[in-house]
Design an enzyme around this catalytic site. Structure first.
Site, PDB file in Angstrom:
ATOM      1  N   ARG A   5     163.545  -0.788  50.003  1.00  0.00           N
ATOM      2  CA  ARG A   5     162.837  -1.520  50.940  1.00  0.00           C
ATOM      3  C   ARG A   5     163.283  -2.641  51.822  1.00  0.00           C
ATOM      4  O   ARG A   5     162.733  -3.483  52.245  1.00  0.00           O
ATOM      5  CB  ARG A   5     161.665  -2.098  49.922  1.00  0.00           C
ATOM      6  CG  ARG A   5     160.671  -1.126  49.263  1.00  0.00           C
ATOM      7  CD  ARG A   5     159.441  -1.413  48.739  1.00  0.00           C
ATOM      8  NE  ARG A   5     158.352  -0.682  48.465  1.00  0.00           N
ATOM      9  CZ  ARG A   5     157.546  -0.482  47.441  1.00  0.00           C
ATOM     10  NH1 ARG A   5     157.534  -1.773  46.744  1.00  0.00           N
ATOM     11  NH2 ARG A   5     156.637   0.261  47.164  1.00  0.00           N
TER      12      ARG A   5
ATOM     13  N   GLU B 246     163.555   8.828  49.912  1.00  0.00           N
ATOM     14  CA  GLU B 246     162.460   9.568  49.754  1.00  0.00           C
ATOM     15  C   GLU B 246     162.659  10.948  49.017  1.00  0.00           C
ATOM     16  O   GLU B 246     161.849  11.566  48.338  1.00  0.00           O
ATOM     17  CB  GLU B 246     161.916   9.871  51.193  1.00  0.00           C
ATOM     18  CG  GLU B 246     161.280   8.652  51.693  1.00  0.00           C
ATOM     19  CD  GLU B 246     160.068   7.955  50.993  1.00  0.00           C
ATOM     20  OE1 GLU B 246     159.536   8.596  50.080  1.00  0.00           O
ATOM     21  OE2 GLU B 246     159.946   6.647  51.003  1.00  0.00           O
TER      22      GLU B 246
ATOM     23  N   GLN C 288     158.687  14.127  43.480  1.00  0.00           N
ATOM     24  CA  GLN C 288     158.755  14.618  42.291  1.00  0.00           C
ATOM     25  C   GLN C 288     159.285  13.848  41.108  1.00  0.00           C
ATOM     26  O   GLN C 288     159.397  14.424  40.276  1.00  0.00           O
ATOM     27  CB  GLN C 288     158.909  16.314  42.161  1.00  0.00           C
ATOM     28  CG  GLN C 288     158.378  17.134  43.452  1.00  0.00           C
ATOM     29  CD  GLN C 288     156.836  17.242  43.063  1.00  0.00           C
ATOM     30  OE1 GLN C 288     156.653  18.321  42.128  1.00  0.00           O
ATOM     31  NE2 GLN C 288     156.088  16.587  43.689  1.00  0.00           N
TER      32      GLN C 288
ATOM     33  N   LEU D 252     168.347  15.095  37.759  1.00  0.00           N
ATOM     34  CA  LEU D 252     167.148  14.718  38.393  1.00  0.00           C
ATOM     35  C   LEU D 252     166.310  16.014  38.752  1.00  0.00           C
ATOM     36  O   LEU D 252     165.038  16.047  39.014  1.00  0.00           O
ATOM     37  CB  LEU D 252     167.603  14.274  40.002  1.00  0.00           C
ATOM     38  CG  LEU D 252     167.777  12.850  40.004  1.00  0.00           C
ATOM     39  CD1 LEU D 252     167.969  12.503  41.706  1.00  0.00           C
ATOM     40  CD2 LEU D 252     166.218  12.059  39.876  1.00  0.00           C
TER      41      LEU D 252
ATOM     42  N   TYR E 211     155.395  15.142  54.023  1.00  0.00           N
ATOM     43  CA  TYR E 211     155.298  13.822  53.544  1.00  0.00           C
ATOM     44  C   TYR E 211     156.505  12.931  53.812  1.00  0.00           C
ATOM     45  O   TYR E 211     156.556  11.763  54.181  1.00  0.00           O
ATOM     46  CB  TYR E 211     155.230  13.814  52.052  1.00  0.00           C
ATOM     47  CG  TYR E 211     155.717  12.639  51.272  1.00  0.00           C
ATOM     48  CD1 TYR E 211     154.798  11.521  51.490  1.00  0.00           C
ATOM     49  CD2 TYR E 211     156.941  12.286  50.918  1.00  0.00           C
ATOM     50  CE1 TYR E 211     155.149  10.421  51.000  1.00  0.00           C
ATOM     51  CE2 TYR E 211     157.600  11.146  50.413  1.00  0.00           C
ATOM     52  CZ  TYR E 211     156.443   9.925  50.516  1.00  0.00           C
ATOM     53  OH  TYR E 211     156.814   8.856  50.283  1.00  0.00           O
TER      54      TYR E 211
ATOM     55  N   ASP F 114     150.901  11.532  49.753  1.00  0.00           N
ATOM     56  CA  ASP F 114     151.539  11.783  48.539  1.00  0.00           C
ATOM     57  C   ASP F 114     150.592  11.802  47.569  1.00  0.00           C
ATOM     58  O   ASP F 114     149.293  11.507  47.578  1.00  0.00           O
ATOM     59  CB  ASP F 114     152.757  10.808  48.273  1.00  0.00           C
ATOM     60  CG  ASP F 114     152.578   9.609  47.766  1.00  0.00           C
ATOM     61  OD1 ASP F 114     151.391   9.048  47.866  1.00  0.00           O
ATOM     62  OD2 ASP F 114     153.349   8.982  47.126  1.00  0.00           O
TER      63      ASP F 114
ATOM     64  N   CYS G 144     140.744  -4.834  39.764  1.00  0.00           N
ATOM     65  CA  CYS G 144     141.173  -4.131  41.042  1.00  0.00           C
ATOM     66  C   CYS G 144     140.312  -4.945  42.235  1.00  0.00           C
ATOM     67  O   CYS G 144     139.019  -4.990  42.248  1.00  0.00           O
ATOM     68  CB  CYS G 144     140.676  -2.907  41.125  1.00  0.00           C
ATOM     69  SG  CYS G 144     141.041  -1.728  42.603  1.00  0.00           S
TER      70      CYS G 144
END
Length: 353
Positions: free
Chosen positions: A23, A35, A40, A78, A118, A136, A201
DNA sequence: AATACGGGGGG
DNA sequence: CCCCCAGTATT
């Protein structure tokens, strides 16, 4: 409601966002790398991999020149190793064919190997500011709950529904990239799959799922139980026009329905002699005779494919029948009144009607 | 439209 | 221990 959705989300994001290494950059290479690693894969697991990759291959050209084995070794643990191979292949393509320059649009990115809808949206928006929504698993969940969408998210139709809604929602956002980050982060931290933090929330009042108490039920996702093949080989004993049947009581399909003596196998069998019958029953069968050929009938259940095979054996009137426990002889009139699986009913109607 | 691809986290 | 996790390519 839609107008208030994005600002609320972005406000929440400002206060709750995690500080993650990807970020801090708008470099399309690093965003792409993050990404793909995160596909997953949970952030906590992917993060150290991202740091090692950036260290080992700071630019797309470095990645292009990487030794494939070394790259795969870095990827080790991974899973989905085609991701790593596609990463490598696309890095080479960008370096060699595109002069190390990333495509700067959603469509251009989408054409690259290993980049689907995505990831194209993520890179287009995070690196280039394009107004295209990411959709996603987090987004499916947030939208399904906030808007009370009950469509099964695994279906093509639902994907279109969510894509369209997401596309509408991103239009008023002042910063598409931040909006995209916000909704995914919200899904990951606040609107979690299990025990979402509804009490704190900010969307509580406008959330359809919370207002209707369905937050645990949404999003709707079809279970992907693989279809199991089962072979039901039935011995249909007939004497004096009566058939030997019993009620199914086991914890299985068709509980409390009636069928015949059943020999279930994992593989198809062809002959009556393949049925592994208890001695008493085998003796009985020996005194009768197989009538016609075995009848194959299939019934498809949601998660099982039942391949039935019916062996009809006629017994002489004279032999007495020591029936196994739970079995009885039923006339066709009586059988008509019994609850039966469709498979059995079909057999009776088509072959003994 | 359905299936394969991996490994980890959580209840 | 079983259940869940939802991106992309391939068939």
């Amino acid at each position: 409601m839609k107008a208030a959705f994005a600002p609320t989300l972005e406000g929440w994001y400002e206060r709750h966002r995690r500080d993650l290494p990807w970020r801090h950059t708008r470099d399309p290479y690093r965003i792409w790398l993050s990404e793909v690693i995160l596909q997953q894969t949970r952030v906590a697991q992917g993060r150290p991999y991202y740091e090692r990759f950036v260290e080992a291959y700071p630019t797309v050209t470095d990645l292009a020149l990487a030794d494939e084995r070394e790259l795969l070794r870095l990827w080790q643990g991974l899973g989905y190793y085609s991701r790593a191979r596609n990463l490598h292949q696309t890095a080479r393509y960008i370096t060699e064919q595109l002069n190390a320059e990333f495509p700067a649009t959603f469509d251009g990115l989408l054409s690259l190997k290993g980049i689907g809808v995505y990831t194209a949206a993520a890179v287009a928006s995070f690196a280039f500011g394009e107004r295209v929504p990411v959709v996603d698993g987090n987004v499916y969940r947030v939208l399904a709950r906030v808007f009370g969408i009950t469509e099964d998210i695994t279906t093509t139709g639902a994907k279109k529904t969510f894509a369209k809604l997401a596309s509408e929602l991103i239009q008023p956002a002042s910063d598409p990239a931040t909006y995209n980050q916000a909704i995914m982060e919200f899904g990951a931290i606040q609107c979690t799959p299990v025990s979402p933090d509804c009490l704190l929330c900010p969307l509580q009042q406008s959330c359809n799922a919370y207002q209707t108490g369905r937050q645990q039920r949404l999003p709707v996702k079809a279970k992907k139980e693989p279809v199991r093949n089962r072979y039901f080989n039935y011995l249909v004993l007939r004497q004096n026009g009566k058939l030997v049947m019993r009620e199914r009581t086991a914890r299985d399909i068709w509980q409390n329905l009636y069928d015949f003596w059943l020999v279930e196998t994992d593989e198809p069998i062809t002959a009556l002699t393949d049925l592994n019958l208890p001695d008493e029953l085998a003796k009985l069968v020996q005194q009768g005779r197989l009538t016609g050929n075995p009848v194959p009938l299939t019934q498809l259940l949601s998660h099982q494919r039942i391949r039935g095979q019916f062996f009809l054996v006629d017994l002489p009137d004279t032999v007495s029948m020591p029936l196994p426990t739970g079995f009885g002889q039923y006339s066709m009139d009586e059988i008509n009144q019994l609850p039966k699986p469709v498979l059995v009913t079909t057999y009776l109607n088509e072959w003994l009607g």
